[in-house]
Design a protein around this motif. Structure first.
Motif, PDB file in Angstrom:
ATOM      1  N   UNK A  33       0.843  -1.206   0.000  1.00 27.91           N
ATOM      2  CA  UNK A  33       0.000   0.000   0.000  1.00 27.91           C
ATOM      3  C   UNK A  33       0.873   1.249   0.000  1.00 27.91           C
ATOM      4  N   UNK A  34       0.576   2.183  -0.883  1.00 27.87           N
ATOM      5  CA  UNK A  34       1.338   3.424  -0.955  1.00 27.87           C
ATOM      6  C   UNK A  34       2.609   3.339  -1.772  1.00 27.87           C
ATOM      7  N   UNK A  35       2.955   2.152  -2.269  1.00 27.83           N
ATOM      8  CA  UNK A  35       4.190   1.997  -3.048  1.00 27.83           C
ATOM      9  C   UNK A  35       4.065   2.712  -4.392  1.00 27.83           C
ATOM     10  N   UNK A  36       5.128   3.437  -4.758  1.00 27.98           N
ATOM     11  CA  UNK A  36       5.136   4.150  -6.035  1.00 27.98           C
ATOM     12  C   UNK A  36       5.451   3.185  -7.165  1.00 27.98           C
ATOM     13  N   UNK A  37       4.743   3.346  -8.268  1.00 28.76           N
ATOM     14  CA  UNK A  37       4.981   2.515  -9.448  1.00 28.76           C
ATOM     15  C   UNK A  37       5.672   3.367 -10.514  1.00 28.76           C
ATOM     16  N   UNK A  38       6.895   3.026 -10.832  1.00 28.05           N
ATOM     17  CA  UNK A  38       7.637   3.759 -11.850  1.00 28.05           C
ATOM     18  C   UNK A  38       7.326   3.189 -13.231  1.00 28.05           C
ATOM     19  N   UNK A  39       6.989   4.068 -14.147  1.00 24.29           N
ATOM     20  CA  UNK A  39       6.624   3.615 -15.480  1.00 24.29           C
ATOM     21  C   UNK A  39       7.769   2.853 -16.145  1.00 24.29           C
ATOM     22  N   UNK A  40       8.985   3.323 -15.925  1.00 29.36           N
ATOM     23  CA  UNK A  40      10.122   2.649 -16.563  1.00 29.36           C
ATOM     24  C   UNK A  40      10.301   1.234 -16.015  1.00 29.36           C
ATOM     25  N   UNK A  41      10.053   1.057 -14.721  1.00 28.44           N
ATOM     26  CA  UNK A  41      10.156  -0.285 -14.127  1.00 28.44           C
ATOM     27  C   UNK A  41       9.088  -1.211 -14.703  1.00 28.44           C
ATOM     28  N   UNK A  46       7.469  -5.849 -17.177  1.00 26.92           N
ATOM     29  CA  UNK A  46       6.317  -6.453 -17.848  1.00 26.92           C
ATOM     30  C   UNK A  46       6.492  -6.490 -19.366  1.00 26.92           C
ATOM     31  N   UNK A  47       7.700  -6.092 -19.821  1.00 29.58           N
ATOM     32  CA  UNK A  47       8.007  -6.091 -21.254  1.00 29.58           C
ATOM     33  C   UNK A  47       6.902  -5.383 -22.027  1.00 29.58           C
ATOM     34  N   UNK A  48       6.616  -4.145 -21.609  1.00 28.13           N
ATOM     35  CA  UNK A  48       5.476  -3.407 -22.156  1.00 28.13           C
ATOM     36  C   UNK A  48       5.937  -2.101 -22.797  1.00 28.13           C
ATOM     37  N   UNK A  49       5.134  -1.607 -23.724  1.00 30.25           N
ATOM     38  CA  UNK A  49       5.401  -0.326 -24.376  1.00 30.25           C
ATOM     39  C   UNK A  49       4.956   0.817 -23.479  1.00 30.25           C
ATOM     40  N   UNK A  50       5.633   1.955 -23.616  1.00 30.03           N
ATOM     41  CA  UNK A  50       5.353   3.107 -22.751  1.00 30.03           C
ATOM     42  C   UNK A  50       3.891   3.551 -22.821  1.00 30.03           C
ATOM     43  N   UNK A  51       3.337   3.628 -24.020  1.00 30.24           N
ATOM     44  CA  UNK A  51       1.947   4.064 -24.167  1.00 30.24           C
ATOM     45  C   UNK A  51       0.999   3.110 -23.441  1.00 30.24           C
ATOM     46  N   UNK A  52       1.229   1.794 -23.591  1.00 27.37           N
ATOM     47  CA  UNK A  52       0.379   0.809 -22.925  1.00 27.37           C
ATOM     48  C   UNK A  52       0.469   0.932 -21.409  1.00 27.37           C
ATOM     49  N   UNK A  53       1.672   1.210 -20.910  1.00 24.89           N
ATOM     50  CA  UNK A  53       1.848   1.380 -19.464  1.00 24.89           C
ATOM     51  C   UNK A  53       1.042   2.570 -18.968  1.00 24.89           C
TER      52      UNK A  53
END
Length: 213
Positions: A33-41, A46-53
């Protein structure tokens, strides 16, 4: 060669898969709870594209599994005592209404299926495989409220239940796991007996177990 339409469908499937995977990890206690989610991580892990993230984070924020802080980013939702009290109050109203419909509509096959889920949970309790137990817990609640026959009510109950789960890593003791499944067994017994008041009481008790934990 893939057509434009096929490529578009593939991209939509990838985006939907990312949302599902992130949601599963949020509900499964992978993040605190409260953990920050970094888009780059997320892109990397998750082997995902930036837009999808970005779209996935926005989707999960809309469902109130994540919070967005301007100029900071997204973090896992963290419920205050008052938030949780209000959430349980809302769930109680909906689940009590659904419970009475469940008692009216449940067939012998429905009761047998719920019994089977309770038995499967019980059989896996000793190993305390928390991901499996969480999945069985969700399966029980989804199947229970599906019986009410009101899709909107069922979806709202599920959405509210999910809002209370991000960052929660499961039961804190084996005794809590056992109490949870006993509650499920009591619910099935009330449905079998066509005891709507008994089912309501069992659900209200189950919803307030978090106070004991």
């Amino acid at each position: 060669m893939a057509t434009t339409k096929e490529t578009s469908r593939d991209k939509e499937a990838e985006a939907a898969s990312l949302v599902s995977r992130l949601e599963a990890d949020l509900l499964g206690g992978v993040f605190r709870p409260g953990e920050w989610l970094k888009q780059t991580d997320i892109e990397t892990n998750y082997d995902a594209h930036r837009f999808d993230v970005r779209m996935a984070l926005l989707d999960l924020k809309t469902r109130q599994l994540l919070e967005h802080v301007p100029n900071r980013g997204y973090r896992v939702a963290s419920l205050s005592q008052q938030d949780r009290e209000e959430l349980i109050e809302a769930r109680t109203v909906l689940e009590v209404a659904a419970a009475r419909r469940v008692v009216e509509r449940a067939t012998d096959d429905d009761v047998a299926e719920l019994d089977q889920i309770v038995a499967e949970f019980d059989a896996n309790m000793e190993d305390a495989d928390l991901p499996l137990l969480r999945a069985l817990n969700a399966k029980f609640h989804d199947r229970l409220y599906a019986i009410c026959g009101n899709r909107v009510m069922m979806e709202e109950i599920k959405a509210l239940r999910h809002r209370g789960l991000p960052g929660v890593r499961g039961w804190r003791a084996n005794s809590a796991i056992q109490r949870s499944n006993r509650d499920h067994g009591d619910m099935v017994a009330m449905i079998r007996a066509r005891d709507a008041d008994g089912l309501v009481h069992a659900i209200e008790r189950h919803l307030n177990r978090w106070r004991e934990e």
